[in-house]
Design an enzyme around this catalytic site. Structure first.
Site, PDB file in Angstrom:
ATOM      1  N   LYS A  88       0.800  -1.241  -0.078  1.00 25.49           N
ATOM      2  CA  LYS A  88       0.008   0.053   0.023  1.00 25.49           C
ATOM      3  C   LYS A  88       0.745   1.391  -0.033  1.00 25.49           C
ATOM      4  O   LYS A  88       2.135   1.025   0.240  1.00 25.49           O
ATOM      5  CB  LYS A  88      -0.849   0.115   1.089  1.00 25.49           C
ATOM      6  CG  LYS A  88      -2.032  -1.156   1.351  1.00 25.49           C
ATOM      7  CD  LYS A  88      -2.952  -1.308   0.006  1.00 25.49           C
ATOM      8  CE  LYS A  88      -4.063  -1.890   0.054  1.00 25.49           C
ATOM      9  NZ  LYS A  88      -3.911  -3.468  -0.262  1.00 25.49           N
TER      10      LYS A  88
HETATM   11  C1  LIG Z   1      -5.254  -4.204   0.514  1.00 21.49           C
HETATM   12  C2  LIG Z   1      -6.732  -3.973   0.446  1.00 21.49           C
HETATM   13  C3  LIG Z   1      -7.730  -4.526   1.627  1.00 21.49           C
HETATM   14  C4  LIG Z   1      -7.107  -5.314   2.759  1.00 21.49           C
HETATM   15  O1  LIG Z   1      -6.110  -4.846   3.248  1.00 21.49           O
HETATM   16  P1  LIG Z   1      -4.897  -5.978   4.365  1.00 21.49           P
HETATM   17  O2  LIG Z   1      -4.390  -5.030   4.956  1.00 21.49           O
HETATM   18  O3  LIG Z   1      -3.953  -6.604   3.202  1.00 21.49           O
HETATM   19  O4  LIG Z   1      -5.934  -6.899   4.990  1.00 21.49           O
HETATM   20  C5  LIG Z   1      -9.098  -4.144   1.612  1.00 21.49           C
HETATM   21  N1  LIG Z   1      -9.449  -3.421   0.727  1.00 21.49           N
HETATM   22  C6  LIG Z   1      -8.855  -3.135  -0.516  1.00 21.49           C
HETATM   23  C7  LIG Z   1      -9.336  -2.289  -1.615  1.00 21.49           C
HETATM   24  C8  LIG Z   1      -7.368  -3.314  -0.502  1.00 21.49           C
HETATM   25  O5  LIG Z   1      -6.959  -2.907  -1.722  1.00 21.49           O
END
Ligand SMILES: *Cc1c(COP(=O)(O)O)cnc(C)c1O
Length: 401
Positions: free
Chosen positions: A186
């Site tokens: 992210k």
């Molecule tokens: C990455 C992501 C998540 C979940 O996040 P994690 O920390 O990997 O569990 C949820 N929604 C979206 C749109 C994402 O890109």
């Protein structure tokens, strides 16, 4: 998008503070911590940056979504409206509570279509969960109007769009609740982690308790705390929070770099005929983590993405065929494959996902290509990439004409 590209001294310093005290847990051990409360500090920093009253840090973005829903009392049989183009986490977080994921089409924003949301509302609907995919947002004003007219909650999944804004408000802060992920890919990362933000004190208190076994966190002594309700362990560790603290302080610098790189690529391709850019709702400012556009048809889009990759444009995605992000390839979810049996009450309430018509989503996503914007590119690398994209996109269009 990835904050992992730019680790540095700040991340190391905060992690070392934690390692030197040896207190890797966010709660308790007050006397041993050398005054370091990284998770608490990170929560304050997120609340300030996102202009909200409350932040609850948790173990992931997926758990943040589950906790946000649980904090508002969502449970068995409640319907939650979500888009067809997202990450599997949306579906997982809803069904984990015994609630019902109701999928609806996306539009030219690549996010949930407000008209389709309106059509999907039933007496059981409780929440609308837009997902701000690939750095840009849903039409939040339209969604909020629908929610207010129907007594529904608006929960923003801003995991892919942290730092973007809508009508002057940080994404995640416009709805009743917002969620972020700090997983490794992210925009800002702490390895694994997530956050729930809200201005609602009751939801914030519930999220705080629910993410730590229902502990009520009233006193200094964890052993003496009581449990007003059932909860789970969705805690973040102090080590992860330490990394996140360094990264949140760098978010605005990351956004400047993303916007600069995005703009170079966009200007190189946006006037090529046969290409249309993704729509950003009025009043929206992306976080510029992806550059997303549409080709004239599915065949051209699929072939073009392959050619871009073959010409060295990596981080270039054709989401339509991707099995993490689009319902078309979610066989395990559509067929409800679970290790144990799902509760009858849950199964009874679910639509038959395999027979639903999502041709509107197919129309948009089938023609879409998204290019990841990196932070670590030099100016020279960005310019070279822009030239390659321009060449490929012009060439492919000539061939198919
Ligand atoms: C990455 C992501 C998540 C979940 O996040 P994690 O920390 O990997 O569990 C949820 N929604 C979206 C749109 C994402 O890109």
């Amino acid at each position: 998008m990835p904050g992992f590209e730019l680790f540095g001294d700040e991340e190391r310093k905060h992690v070392n503070d934690v390692l030197e005290s040896g207190v890797l847990m966010r709660y308790g051990f007050d006397g041993m911590r050398n005054g370091h409360w990284k998770a608490v500090e990170l929560e304050k920093a997120i609340s300030k940056r996102m202009e909200v009253a409350h932040t609850q840090l948790v173990s992931s973005g997926t758990s943040a979504l589950t906790i946000a829903l649980a904090s508002a009392g969502i449970g068995a049989g409640d319907e939650v409206i979500m888009p067809t183009f997202t990450f599997v986490a949306s579906f997982e977080s809803i069904i984990a509570l015994g609630a019902v994921p109701v999928l609806v089409d996306i539009d030219d924003t690549l996010t949930i279509d407000p008209k389709k949301v309106e059509e999907a509302i039933t007496a059981k609907t409780k929440v609308v969960m837009p997902v701000h995919m690939c750095g840009s947002m849903a039409n939040l004003k339209a969604l909020k109007d629908i929610c207010e007219a129907n007594g529904l909650l608006l929960l923003e999944d801003a995991c892919q769009a942290i730092g973007g804004s809508y009508k002057g408000k940080p994404l995640g802060s416009y709805g009743d609740l917002g969620c972020f992920s700090f997983d490794y890919v992210k925009t800002i990362t702490c390895g694994e982690g997530g956050a729930v933000i809200t201005n609602n004190e009751n939801y914030a208190t519930n999220a705080d308790h629910y993410s730590d076994h229902g502990h009520n966190h009233v006193g200094k002594d964890r052993g003496a705390e009581t449990h007003p309700f059932l909860g789970y362990n969705y805690r973040i560790s102090e080590l992860n929070a330490a990394v996140g603290l360094a990264q949140i302080n760098r978010l605005d610098d990351f956004l400047v770099i993303q916007k600069k790189n995005y703009t170079v690529l966009r200007e190189a391709i946006e006037t090529i005929s046969g290409i249309t850019m993704r729509t950003v709702p009025d009043g929206g400012e992306e976080n510029y983590s992806f550059l997303s556009f549409f080709m004239n048809d599915e065949e051209t889009a699929r072939a073009t993405q392959k050619e871009l990759v073959a010409n060295g444009v990596d981080g270039c995605f054709y989401w339509f065929d991707n099995n993490w992000h689009y319902i078309k390839k979610w066989e395990h979810l559509k067929d409800l494959k679970s290790l144990g049996k799902l509760p009858e009450e849950v199964i009874k309430g679910l639509p038959d996902y395999n027979s639903q018509d999502f041709s509107q989503s197919d129309q948009w996503l089938g023609r879409n290509i998204s290019v990841l914007i990196k932070l670590s590119w030099t100016d020279e690398e960005v310019n070279e990439r822009a030239q390659k994209m321009k060449q490929v996109l012009s060439g492919v269009l000539l061939e198919t004409k």
